[in-house]
Design an enzyme around this catalytic site. Structure first.
Site, mmCIF file in Angstrom:
data_model
loop_
_atom_site.group_PDB
_atom_site.id
_atom_site.type_symbol
_atom_site.label_atom_id
_atom_site.label_comp_id
_atom_site.label_asym_id
_atom_site.label_seq_id
_atom_site.Cartn_x
_atom_site.Cartn_y
_atom_site.Cartn_z
ATOM 1 N N GLN A 94 0.919 -1.242 0.055
ATOM 2 C CA GLN A 94 -0.031 0.016 -0.187
ATOM 3 C C GLN A 94 0.838 1.244 0.071
ATOM 4 O O GLN A 94 1.058 1.888 1.171
ATOM 5 C CB GLN A 94 -0.987 -0.162 1.261
ATOM 6 N N LYS A 189 -0.818 -9.395 -15.313
ATOM 7 C CA LYS A 189 -1.894 -9.707 -14.268
ATOM 8 C C LYS A 189 -2.391 -8.311 -13.765
ATOM 9 O O LYS A 189 -2.055 -7.359 -13.814
ATOM 10 C CB LYS A 189 -0.719 -9.903 -12.627
ATOM 11 N N ARG A 191 -5.218 -6.854 -10.960
ATOM 12 C CA ARG A 191 -5.943 -7.224 -9.553
ATOM 13 C C ARG A 191 -6.957 -6.101 -9.413
ATOM 14 O O ARG A 191 -6.671 -5.087 -9.483
ATOM 15 C CB ARG A 191 -4.761 -7.112 -8.488
ATOM 16 N N THR A 221 -1.530 -15.387 -0.763
ATOM 17 C CA THR A 221 -2.689 -16.621 -0.974
ATOM 18 C C THR A 221 -2.239 -17.560 -1.880
ATOM 19 O O THR A 221 -3.187 -18.580 -2.181
ATOM 20 C CB THR A 221 -3.986 -15.733 -1.568
ATOM 21 N N GLY A 222 -1.461 -17.348 -2.798
ATOM 22 C CA GLY A 222 -0.862 -18.305 -3.748
ATOM 23 C C GLY A 222 -1.838 -18.140 -5.089
ATOM 24 O O GLY A 222 -1.334 -18.830 -6.105
ATOM 25 N N THR A 224 -1.707 -15.803 -6.997
ATOM 26 C CA THR A 224 -0.851 -14.985 -8.522
ATOM 27 C C THR A 224 0.065 -16.199 -9.316
ATOM 28 O O THR A 224 -0.164 -16.252 -10.204
ATOM 29 C CB THR A 224 0.007 -13.921 -7.980
#
Ligand code: R5P
Length: 292
Positions: A94, A189, A191, A221-222, A224
């Site tokens: 962040q 990717k 998000r 969290t795995g 990606t």
């Protein structure tokens, strides 16, 4: 110069001290029944240069507050120069206001570390190097990807191909692929800023019969890595190995990775919740030698 072993990083602190041929200060620490932390230096660090090793992996808030307590206690005892060695820089992601009103938690973290008395801040493969812009003290984002690459080189890999799961991981993939003397590619990717859901679009890479090595800074969290692994398997990868600096594995991450076809995960001693094959101590020791 002394290495101070933060409560979250006793193994790494010992290894850094060994690499520096110096001593480790083992802090006294405990949690009170209500969860509050007690920290005590068992010896004086007055007039000393000290490096506090404390990675801020989950529980991030506790590990971060412990770091602040250690830094402040060291300053109050009269330490001459204090380096905060925080391999996993929690809240680095962040690094800006992406939706109006958001707390820029990387900025708050940097301000608190400075206010607690650090004069140097070292981290390793931060999820955002932009997060370091908030420090006014000397700060550096180190990389352990040469060490990850060197470790992978000792493994018998089948014609490896390195993949970056997003553009942020391109420099990491470049480093690992040059260690392995092989090719690399990166995927796109996206998000979702509200839900955090990730979607990945792959590139047309022929991985038939090859080992795909996916490299990233963090596996949390795995999701990606899972997205990338699924595409790699569809493109013919024989085996999928995921390697990273900070193997956090939150919640169902292990199942998510396995279901997606990830055969193995490789991490470092940045995260001490389970033993990992790569130690980042050499890069930290080298950076400390440059400071002092
Ligand atoms: C951010 O984009 C980072 O580079 C990682 O890709 C991300 O933190 C991994 O998180 P997760 O394992 O939850 O997908």
């Amino acid at each position: 110069m002394l290495i101070v072993s933060g409560p979250a990083s006793p193994i790494l602190a010992r290894r850094v001290a060994d690499a520096m041929r110096t001593d480790v200060v083992q802090l006294e620490h405990k949690a009170f029944p209500d969860g509050e932390t007690y920290i005590r230096f068992p010896e004086s660090v007055s007039g000393k240069q000290i490096a506090v090793v404390q990675s801020c992996y989950p529980p991030q808030n506790k590990n971060f507050v412990d770091l602040l307590f250690v830094l402040d206690a060291a300053r109050e005892m009269g330490a001459k120069d204090v380096a905060a060695i925080v391999p996993y820089f929690a809240y680095a992601r962040q690094d800006d206001t992406y939706r109006s009103g958001e707390a820029v938690s990387a900025r708050t973290s940097a301000r608190l570390i400075e206010a607690a008395g650090a004069s140097h801040f070292l981290t390793v493969d931060a999820p955002s190097s932009k997060a370091l812009q908030f420090f006014k003290i000397h700060s550096k984002n180190l990389t352990c990807m040469n060490l990850v690459g060197a470790y992978l080189k000792t493994r018998s890999l089948e014609n490896p191909y390195v993949l970056a799961p997003d553009d942020g991981a391109i420099p990491l993939a470049q480093t690992v692929s040059s260690n392995l003397g092989t090719e690399y590619a990166w995927f796109e990717k996206l998000r979702d800023k509200v839900t955090g859901a990730v979607s990945t679009s792959g590139k047309d890479v022929n991985l038939k019969g090859r080992d795909a090595i996916i490299v990233d800074d963090v596996i949390s969290t795995g999701k990606t890595i899972a997205n990338t692994a699924q595409i790699a398997k569809k493109q013919g990868a024989k085996r999928v190995i995921a390697a990273c600096a900070h193997l956090i594995l939150t919640g169902d991450a292990e199942r998510t990775l396995k279901t997606a076809g990830v055969d193995e995960t490789i991490g470092t001693d940045s995260i001490e919740t389970r033993p990992q094959p790569v130690s980042i101590a050499p890069v930290i020791a080298e950076a400390l030698r440059e400071i002092w």
